[in-house]
Design an enzyme around this catalytic site. Structure first.
Site, short mmCIF file in Angstrom:
data_model
loop_
_atom_site.label_atom_id
_atom_site.label_comp_id
_atom_site.label_asym_id
_atom_site.label_seq_id
_atom_site.Cartn_x
_atom_site.Cartn_y
_atom_site.Cartn_z
N HIS A 120 -65.20 -10.66 40.13
CA HIS A 120 -66.58 -10.91 39.71
C HIS A 120 -66.74 -10.86 38.19
CE1 HIS A 120 -68.08 -9.67 44.00
NE2 HIS A 120 -67.58 -10.89 43.96
N CYS A 128 -70.41 -18.89 26.95
CA CYS A 128 -71.48 -19.77 26.49
C CYS A 128 -71.93 -20.66 27.64
CB CYS A 128 -71.00 -20.61 25.31
SG CYS A 128 -72.25 -21.80 24.80
N CYS A 149 -74.75 -18.85 21.03
CA CYS A 149 -73.42 -19.29 20.63
C CYS A 149 -73.54 -20.09 19.33
CB CYS A 149 -72.86 -20.17 21.75
SG CYS A 149 -71.24 -20.89 21.42
N CYS A 151 -72.68 -22.95 18.99
CA CYS A 151 -73.09 -24.31 19.38
C CYS A 151 -74.59 -24.39 19.65
CB CYS A 151 -72.29 -24.79 20.60
SG CYS A 151 -72.90 -24.16 22.17
N SER A 190 -69.42 -1.79 49.91
CA SER A 190 -70.24 -1.92 51.12
C SER A 190 -69.75 -3.08 51.98
CB SER A 190 -71.71 -2.13 50.74
OG SER A 190 -71.82 -3.25 49.88
N ASN A 214 -64.42 5.42 52.07
CA ASN A 214 -65.84 5.29 51.74
C ASN A 214 -66.58 6.46 52.41
OD1 ASN A 214 -68.60 4.33 51.58
ND2 ASN A 214 -67.78 2.27 51.32
N ALA A 232 -63.61 8.34 46.95
CA ALA A 232 -62.30 7.78 46.59
C ALA A 232 -61.55 8.69 45.62
CB ALA A 232 -62.50 6.40 45.96
C1 BJW Z 1 -68.22 5.28 47.46
C2 BJW Z 1 -68.41 6.38 46.63
C3 BJW Z 1 -67.27 7.13 46.27
C4 BJW Z 1 -70.33 5.44 46.96
N1 BJW Z 1 -66.07 6.78 46.73
N2 BJW Z 1 -67.02 4.95 47.91
C5 BJW Z 1 -74.46 -15.28 54.13
C6 BJW Z 1 -73.24 -14.87 54.67
C7 BJW Z 1 -72.11 -14.77 53.89
C8 BJW Z 1 -72.17 -15.09 52.55
C9 BJW Z 1 -73.36 -15.48 52.01
C10 BJW Z 1 -74.49 -15.60 52.79
N3 BJW Z 1 -75.52 -16.00 51.98
C11 BJW Z 1 -75.05 -16.14 50.72
C12 BJW Z 1 -73.73 -15.84 50.73
C13 BJW Z 1 -72.82 -15.85 49.58
C14 BJW Z 1 -72.98 -14.66 48.67
C15 BJW Z 1 -73.00 -13.38 49.53
O1 BJW Z 1 -71.99 -12.82 49.87
N4 BJW Z 1 -74.20 -12.91 49.87
C16 BJW Z 1 -74.35 -11.79 50.79
C17 BJW Z 1 -74.85 -10.57 50.01
C18 BJW Z 1 -75.29 -12.20 51.86
N5 BJW Z 1 -71.82 -14.68 47.81
C19 BJW Z 1 -71.81 -15.37 46.68
O2 BJW Z 1 -72.78 -15.99 46.30
C20 BJW Z 1 -70.50 -15.42 45.92
N6 BJW Z 1 -70.18 -16.76 45.59
C21 BJW Z 1 -70.00 -17.71 46.51
O3 BJW Z 1 -70.05 -17.49 47.70
O4 BJW Z 1 -69.73 -18.93 45.96
C22 BJW Z 1 -69.64 -20.06 46.83
C23 BJW Z 1 -69.52 -21.27 45.92
C24 BJW Z 1 -68.40 -22.05 46.01
C25 BJW Z 1 -68.30 -23.18 45.19
C26 BJW Z 1 -69.32 -23.48 44.29
C27 BJW Z 1 -70.43 -22.68 44.19
C28 BJW Z 1 -70.54 -21.56 45.02
C29 BJW Z 1 -70.62 -14.69 44.60
C30 BJW Z 1 -70.86 -13.24 44.78
C31 BJW Z 1 -71.08 -12.58 43.41
C32 BJW Z 1 -71.48 -11.13 43.51
N7 BJW Z 1 -71.87 -10.68 42.23
C33 BJW Z 1 -72.22 -9.28 42.03
C34 BJW Z 1 -72.67 -9.09 40.56
C35 BJW Z 1 -71.48 -9.13 39.62
C36 BJW Z 1 -71.87 -8.94 38.21
C37 BJW Z 1 -72.49 -7.59 37.95
O5 BJW Z 1 -71.90 -6.54 38.21
O6 BJW Z 1 -73.61 -7.59 37.45
O7 BJW Z 1 -71.10 -8.47 42.31
S1 BJW Z 1 -73.45 -8.68 43.15
C38 BJW Z 1 -72.74 -7.09 43.38
O8 BJW Z 1 -72.24 -6.93 44.73
C39 BJW Z 1 -71.49 -7.08 42.47
C40 BJW Z 1 -70.51 -6.34 43.32
O9 BJW Z 1 -69.19 -6.61 42.89
C41 BJW Z 1 -70.82 -6.84 44.70
C42 BJW Z 1 -70.33 -5.92 45.79
O10 BJW Z 1 -70.93 -4.69 45.72
P1 BJW Z 1 -70.07 -3.38 46.02
O11 BJW Z 1 -69.03 -3.23 44.99
O12 BJW Z 1 -69.65 -3.39 47.42
O13 BJW Z 1 -71.14 -2.25 45.73
P2 BJW Z 1 -72.26 -1.61 46.71
O14 BJW Z 1 -73.22 -0.90 45.86
O15 BJW Z 1 -72.78 -2.61 47.65
O16 BJW Z 1 -71.43 -0.56 47.59
C43 BJW Z 1 -70.91 0.63 47.04
C44 BJW Z 1 -70.16 1.35 48.14
O17 BJW Z 1 -69.52 2.48 47.58
C45 BJW Z 1 -71.06 1.88 49.28
O18 BJW Z 1 -70.50 1.49 50.52
C46 BJW Z 1 -70.98 3.40 49.11
O19 BJW Z 1 -71.03 4.10 50.36
C47 BJW Z 1 -69.62 3.57 48.48
N8 BJW Z 1 -69.43 4.79 47.66
N9 BJW Z 1 -69.73 6.55 46.35
C48 BJW Z 1 -65.97 5.73 47.56
N10 BJW Z 1 -67.36 8.29 45.49
ZN ZN Z 2 -71.30 -22.62 22.91
#
Ligand code: BJW
Ligand code: ZN
Length: 241
Positions: A120, A128, A149, A151, A190, A214, A232
């Site tokens: 990600h 840019c 940028c 540009c 998650s 988790n 973790a």
């Molecule tokens: C602990 C702990 C401890 C706490 N020890 N654990 C329907 C079905 C399937 C997919 C889709 C759908 N509708 C839309 C989609 C696609 C979409 C998606 O998945 N959406 C779902 C949410 C419904 N996905 C996308 O859009 C992706 N792109 C894509 O599909 O492109 C297709 C494409 C192809 C070609 C051309 C164009 C498009 C992109 C996804 C990008 C996600 N981006 C983010 C932001 C990144 C930048 C930023 O940080 O600002 O990524 S969103 C956010 O969620 C971030 C994270 O990496 C990501 C996952 O979150 P994560 O890491 O799991 O965090 P949490 O908070 O959810 O969970 C934390 C966990 O830790 C919990 O379980 C706690 O219990 C645990 N925990 N303490 C261990 N001590």
């Molecule tokens: Zn530029």
């Protein structure tokens, strides 16, 4: 040590290829808020409302302020024993280990992991929206928010928002690691965001044994042989010698 942990330790020792996918939870013990847990909110916005191209188009200033706030937290954060255990695992296993992360905070790098597939993006890079050039964040003069940028176009954080494709090379590496894995560790995520979460299914269908680390249940626990409910930072050092 519980029998579960003993078992997993043995699997870590015996596996010739291990893949690990981390999420925000691994950095929670370093003081970085997760997305979907407590502390994730900033000025009453849900992170999902800000991590989108639409939010950036609507209000780039707001989105930049959110990332500036997060950079402030991340800058002060240190890797924790969970990050360090994964860096040790890489040192122990060499090419028999691949780390994949959804995190943009860079804490795996700071912990000493050499090769990290960042699905990600990276909060310390800026891209840019016009010419596509990528620079380190510290090299960008932040006279204005949002910065521009040379540009003339708007700069944005080089991260992946909802609806955007993942970086091709990192994604290919991750798929390759998922396919090859004999053991797949799903840590601190998650597991609701795709395509990253789909790597677990891919690994499982290729015959990998799966361990989830988790404190809470995830929707993919049914694929796991081990569901270790705890932080973790406590569990990983116990399974990596
Ligand atoms: C602990 C702990 C401890 C706490 N020890 N654990 C329907 C079905 C399937 C997919 C889709 C759908 N509708 C839309 C989609 C696609 C979409 C998606 O998945 N959406 C779902 C949410 C419904 N996905 C996308 O859009 C992706 N792109 C894509 O599909 O492109 C297709 C494409 C192809 C070609 C051309 C164009 C498009 C992109 C996804 C990008 C996600 N981006 C983010 C932001 C990144 C930048 C930023 O940080 O600002 O990524 S969103 C956010 O969620 C971030 C994270 O990496 C990501 C996952 O979150 P994560 O890491 O799991 O965090 P949490 O908070 O959810 O969970 C934390 C966990 O830790 C919990 O379980 C706690 O219990 C645990 N925990 N303490 C261990 N001590
Ligand atoms: Zn530029």
């Amino acid at each position: 040590m519980t029998p579960d942990l003993d078992d997993l330790r043995a699997a870590v020792r015996a596996s010739h290829f291990i893949a690990a996918l981390t999420g925000a939870g691994i950095s929670a013990e370093s003081g970085i808020p997760t997305f979907r847990g407590p502390g994730g909110l900033w000025r009453s916005f849900r992170p999902e409302e800000l991590a989108t191209p639409e939010a950036f188009q609507r209000d780039p200033h707001l989105v930049w302020e959110w990332y500036n706030w997060r950079r402030g937290i991340i800058r002060r954060a240190e890797p924790n024993p969970g990050h360090r255990a994964l860096a040790s695992l890489e040192r122990l296993k060499g090419d028999g280990f691949r780390l994949i992360t959804q995190n943009i905070d860079g804490l795996h790098d700071s912990a000493g992991s050499r090769h990290v597939a960042k699905l990600h993006g990276d909060i310390w890079r800026v891209r840019c929206t016009g010419c596509g050039s990528v620079t380190r964040h510290e090299e960008v003069p932040l006279r204005s928010v949002p910065p521009l940028c040379a540009c003339g176009a708007l700069l944005r954080p080089d991260v992946v928002w909802f609806g955007e494709p993942l970086p091709e090379l990192e994604w290919r590496e991750a798929v390759d690691a998922g396919r090859r894995a004999q053991l797949f560790l799903l840590i601190g995520t998650s597991a609701v965001v795709y395509p990253a979460a789909g790597l677990v299914e891919l690994a499982r269908s290729g015959g990998a044994r799966v361990a989830v680390i988790n404190p809470e249940a995830t929707p993919l626990d049914h694929l796991a042989e081990w569901a270790l409910r705890g932080p973790a930072g406590e569990i990983l050092p116990q399974i990596v010698d």
